[in-house]
Scaffold this motif. Structure first.
Motif, PDB file in Angstrom:
ATOM      1  N   THR A 140      46.798 -25.273  46.593  1.00 16.94           N
ATOM      2  CA  THR A 140      46.015 -24.696  45.392  1.00 16.94           C
ATOM      3  C   THR A 140      47.408 -24.004  44.634  1.00 16.94           C
ATOM      4  O   THR A 140      48.194 -23.168  45.386  1.00 16.94           O
ATOM      5  CB  THR A 140      45.178 -23.575  45.889  1.00 16.94           C
ATOM      6  OG1 THR A 140      44.277 -24.114  46.565  1.00 16.94           O
ATOM      7  CG2 THR A 140      44.702 -22.800  44.454  1.00 16.94           C
ATOM      8  N   VAL A 141      47.443 -24.576  43.259  1.00 16.30           N
ATOM      9  CA  VAL A 141      48.553 -24.088  42.541  1.00 16.30           C
ATOM     10  C   VAL A 141      47.887 -22.860  41.527  1.00 16.30           C
ATOM     11  O   VAL A 141      47.180 -23.534  40.650  1.00 16.30           O
ATOM     12  CB  VAL A 141      49.233 -25.141  42.078  1.00 16.30           C
ATOM     13  CG1 VAL A 141      50.522 -24.552  41.176  1.00 16.30           C
ATOM     14  CG2 VAL A 141      49.366 -26.201  43.199  1.00 16.30           C
ATOM     15  N   ASN A 142      48.266 -21.717  41.773  1.00 14.70           N
ATOM     16  CA  ASN A 142      47.753 -20.467  40.661  1.00 14.70           C
ATOM     17  C   ASN A 142      48.712 -20.596  39.682  1.00 14.70           C
ATOM     18  O   ASN A 142      49.764 -20.970  39.681  1.00 14.70           O
ATOM     19  CB  ASN A 142      47.605 -19.395  41.508  1.00 14.70           C
ATOM     20  CG  ASN A 142      46.693 -19.458  42.528  1.00 14.70           C
ATOM     21  OD1 ASN A 142      45.334 -19.924  42.323  1.00 14.70           O
ATOM     22  ND2 ASN A 142      46.974 -19.144  43.917  1.00 14.70           N
ATOM     23  N   GLU A 143      48.337 -19.810  38.567  1.00 15.67           N
ATOM     24  CA  GLU A 143      49.232 -19.485  37.481  1.00 15.67           C
ATOM     25  C   GLU A 143      50.498 -18.975  37.938  1.00 15.67           C
ATOM     26  O   GLU A 143      50.614 -18.066  38.759  1.00 15.67           O
ATOM     27  CB  GLU A 143      48.541 -18.500  36.672  1.00 15.67           C
ATOM     28  CG  GLU A 143      49.291 -18.081  35.224  1.00 15.67           C
ATOM     29  CD  GLU A 143      48.420 -17.289  34.427  1.00 15.67           C
ATOM     30  OE1 GLU A 143      48.905 -16.506  33.645  1.00 15.67           O
ATOM     31  OE2 GLU A 143      47.070 -17.534  34.315  1.00 15.67           O
ATOM     32  N   GLY A 144      51.487 -19.528  37.239  1.00 13.14           N
ATOM     33  CA  GLY A 144      52.988 -19.180  37.560  1.00 13.14           C
ATOM     34  C   GLY A 144      53.530 -19.822  38.525  1.00 13.14           C
ATOM     35  O   GLY A 144      54.807 -19.959  38.711  1.00 13.14           O
ATOM     36  N   GLU A 145      52.847 -20.507  39.422  1.00 12.14           N
ATOM     37  CA  GLU A 145      53.573 -21.268  40.626  1.00 12.14           C
ATOM     38  C   GLU A 145      53.721 -22.958  40.425  1.00 12.14           C
ATOM     39  O   GLU A 145      53.570 -23.478  39.215  1.00 12.14           O
ATOM     40  CB  GLU A 145      52.059 -21.092  41.755  1.00 12.14           C
ATOM     41  CG  GLU A 145      52.041 -19.946  42.268  1.00 12.14           C
ATOM     42  CD  GLU A 145      51.083 -19.807  43.711  1.00 12.14           C
ATOM     43  OE1 GLU A 145      50.822 -19.070  44.160  1.00 12.14           O
ATOM     44  OE2 GLU A 145      50.477 -20.880  43.399  1.00 12.14           O
ATOM     45  N   ALA A 146      54.416 -23.518  41.145  1.00 13.92           N
ATOM     46  CA  ALA A 146      54.716 -24.783  41.131  1.00 13.92           C
ATOM     47  C   ALA A 146      54.441 -25.656  42.403  1.00 13.92           C
ATOM     48  O   ALA A 146      54.212 -24.911  43.507  1.00 13.92           O
ATOM     49  CB  ALA A 146      56.007 -24.967  40.693  1.00 13.92           C
ATOM     50  N   VAL A 147      54.454 -27.007  42.291  1.00 17.63           N
ATOM     51  CA  VAL A 147      54.080 -27.772  43.493  1.00 17.63           C
ATOM     52  C   VAL A 147      54.890 -29.056  43.215  1.00 17.63           C
ATOM     53  O   VAL A 147      55.065 -29.555  42.016  1.00 17.63           O
ATOM     54  CB  VAL A 147      52.609 -27.936  43.868  1.00 17.63           C
ATOM     55  CG1 VAL A 147      51.996 -28.738  42.686  1.00 17.63           C
ATOM     56  CG2 VAL A 147      52.498 -28.578  45.164  1.00 17.63           C
ATOM     57  N   LEU A 148      55.183 -29.578  44.050  1.00 17.47           N
ATOM     58  CA  LEU A 148      56.213 -30.846  44.137  1.00 17.47           C
ATOM     59  C   LEU A 148      55.278 -31.995  44.747  1.00 17.47           C
ATOM     60  O   LEU A 148      54.407 -32.022  45.614  1.00 17.47           O
ATOM     61  CB  LEU A 148      57.433 -30.995  45.108  1.00 17.47           C
ATOM     62  CG  LEU A 148      58.204 -32.356  44.717  1.00 17.47           C
ATOM     63  CD1 LEU A 148      59.064 -32.181  43.617  1.00 17.47           C
ATOM     64  CD2 LEU A 148      59.277 -32.334  46.196  1.00 17.47           C
ATOM     65  N   THR A 149      55.295 -33.097  43.683  1.00 20.69           N
ATOM     66  CA  THR A 149      54.263 -34.321  43.994  1.00 20.69           C
ATOM     67  C   THR A 149      55.285 -35.609  44.070  1.00 20.69           C
ATOM     68  O   THR A 149      56.406 -35.447  43.661  1.00 20.69           O
ATOM     69  CB  THR A 149      53.245 -34.512  43.178  1.00 20.69           C
ATOM     70  OG1 THR A 149      53.854 -34.933  41.633  1.00 20.69           O
ATOM     71  CG2 THR A 149      52.337 -33.443  42.930  1.00 20.69           C
ATOM     72  N   ALA A 150      54.865 -36.675  44.642  1.00 19.07           N
ATOM     73  CA  ALA A 150      55.792 -37.841  44.926  1.00 19.07           C
ATOM     74  C   ALA A 150      55.107 -38.836  44.152  1.00 19.07           C
ATOM     75  O   ALA A 150      53.706 -39.272  44.379  1.00 19.07           O
ATOM     76  CB  ALA A 150      55.788 -38.180  46.270  1.00 19.07           C
ATOM     77  N   ASN A 151      55.969 -39.674  43.221  1.00 20.47           N
ATOM     78  CA  ASN A 151      55.286 -40.584  42.327  1.00 20.47           C
ATOM     79  C   ASN A 151      55.039 -41.999  43.336  1.00 20.47           C
ATOM     80  O   ASN A 151      54.166 -42.884  43.021  1.00 20.47           O
ATOM     81  CB  ASN A 151      55.984 -41.156  41.426  1.00 20.47           C
ATOM     82  CG  ASN A 151      55.635 -40.362  40.197  1.00 20.47           C
ATOM     83  OD1 ASN A 151      54.770 -39.686  40.095  1.00 20.47           O
ATOM     84  ND2 ASN A 151      56.554 -40.553  39.147  1.00 20.47           N
ATOM     85  N   GLY A 152      55.787 -42.177  44.593  1.00 18.77           N
ATOM     86  CA  GLY A 152      55.434 -43.216  45.450  1.00 18.77           C
ATOM     87  C   GLY A 152      54.498 -43.237  46.486  1.00 18.77           C
ATOM     88  O   GLY A 152      54.564 -44.180  47.005  1.00 18.77           O
TER      89      GLY A 152
END
Length: 318
Positions: A97-109
């Motif tokens: 869960t990504v709240n306001e002001g936070e970040a998260v990494l995802t992978a396109n592969g």
């Protein structure tokens, strides 16, 4: 810099939305887009592309976006910065869960799902895995793990990314390459996170100092180059900018002067600028006072600008 606006404004009715989902969703963004819980689909994004970096920034209505196996076409990574709203990322069997002001990494592969539980404002930075992998070990272990909003590197990176909204600031290939390099440096620092708080802070200061110096070098001939303008471009205070330069063994005045003298020297020994007067060279290098230029140039190089030019090779080889 390549720029493209992606919006649902011009797409009306079921047929229009289906066309948008096909053209912009699958073909451009590489995702399956589905409105969430009966919400009207409302997307307003601006896509910008730099060497090795792409950014999508804007607003999204509540929706579910799926990166399916049929749409996988690269192995880059995407850093999702949640400026407003709440989202949820599912990838590699993890749910974040990504709240306001936070970040998260995802992978396109790999397959992934993003659910915007509310209307959201996001910055998505697509970064080169190959450029990051030499600095960040096991990148995929960091996927779908929220980065807290109080992370100072994240705050700096999100602020720095807004430079991509300034077309004038990215008017030349050198400037675009510089910003792309800085974004990767900051992302590597954000994702690396090793060495403890002290090392983390030191790394952030080093990245900031490099960004400051390259920003100054890129604009060394501008007559409006001031501490205030540079600090504003880097989204830091003037006192912090001066402190960073002092840590690097220089001052703003000395660094700018050295850069302008070096530019003038290069022009004086370059046969392509042989038709320019000394005053024109001084002005183009950023000097507004010819006597000050002559005095500081002689102190730096032990010769007058004319002496340096006379010692330069002629364009015709004589």
């Amino acid at each position: 810099m390549k720029t493209l606006r992606v919006t649902t404004e011009a797409f009306q009715g079921a047929d229009g939305i289906d066309a948008f989902r096909e053209i912009f969703g699958r073909e451009i963004l590489g995702i399956e887009i589905d409105p969430l819980d009966g919400h009207r689909l409302d997307i307003n994004l601006t896509l910008r592309s730099l060497p090795g970096v792409a950014m999508a920034a804007g607003t999204l209505s509540p929706m579910r976006n799926r990166h399916t196996s049929a749409l996988l076409d690269n192995d880059d990574v995407v850093l999702v910065v949640m400026q407003n709203g709440v989202g949820e990322v599912s990838q590699y069997g993890r749910v974040a869960t990504v709240n306001e002001g936070e970040a998260v990494l995802t992978a396109n592969g790999a397959e992934a799902t993003f659910i915007g539980r509310t209307a959201t404002r996001v910055i998505n930075l697509r970064l080169s895995r190959s450029l990051l992998s030499s600095h960040v070990a096991e990148i995929d272990d960091l996927v779908a793990r929220p980065i807290p909003r109080d992370n100072r590197v994240l705050q700096f990176l999100a602020g720095y990314a807004t430079m991509l909204n300034d077309q004038a600031a990215l008017a030349t290939p050198d400037l675009r390459n510089m910003v792309a390099s800085h974004l990767h440096d900051m992302a590597a620092l954000l994702l690396g996170g090793s060495g403890g708080r002290g090392a983390h802070e030191q790394g952030l200061r080093a990245v900031r100092l490099r960004a400051i110096k390259e920003h100054i070098r890129a604009r060394i001939g501008h007559h409006d180059l001031t501490v205030a303008n540079v600090a504003r471009s880097q989204q830091i205070s003037e006192s912090y900018l001066r402190q960073l330069l002092a840590d690097g063994g220089t001052t703003f005045t000395d660094f700018v002067l050295a850069g302008r003298l070096a530019r003038a020297h290069r022009m004086l020994i370059d046969p392509r600028h042989a038709d320019r007067s000394i005053s024109a060279v001084a002005f183009e290098a950023g000097f507004g006072d010819l006597s000050y230029f002559n005095r500081t140039f002689r102190r730096r190089y032990g010769a007058t600008p004319t002496d340096v030019r006379m010692g330069a090779p002629r364009a015709d080889g004589e």
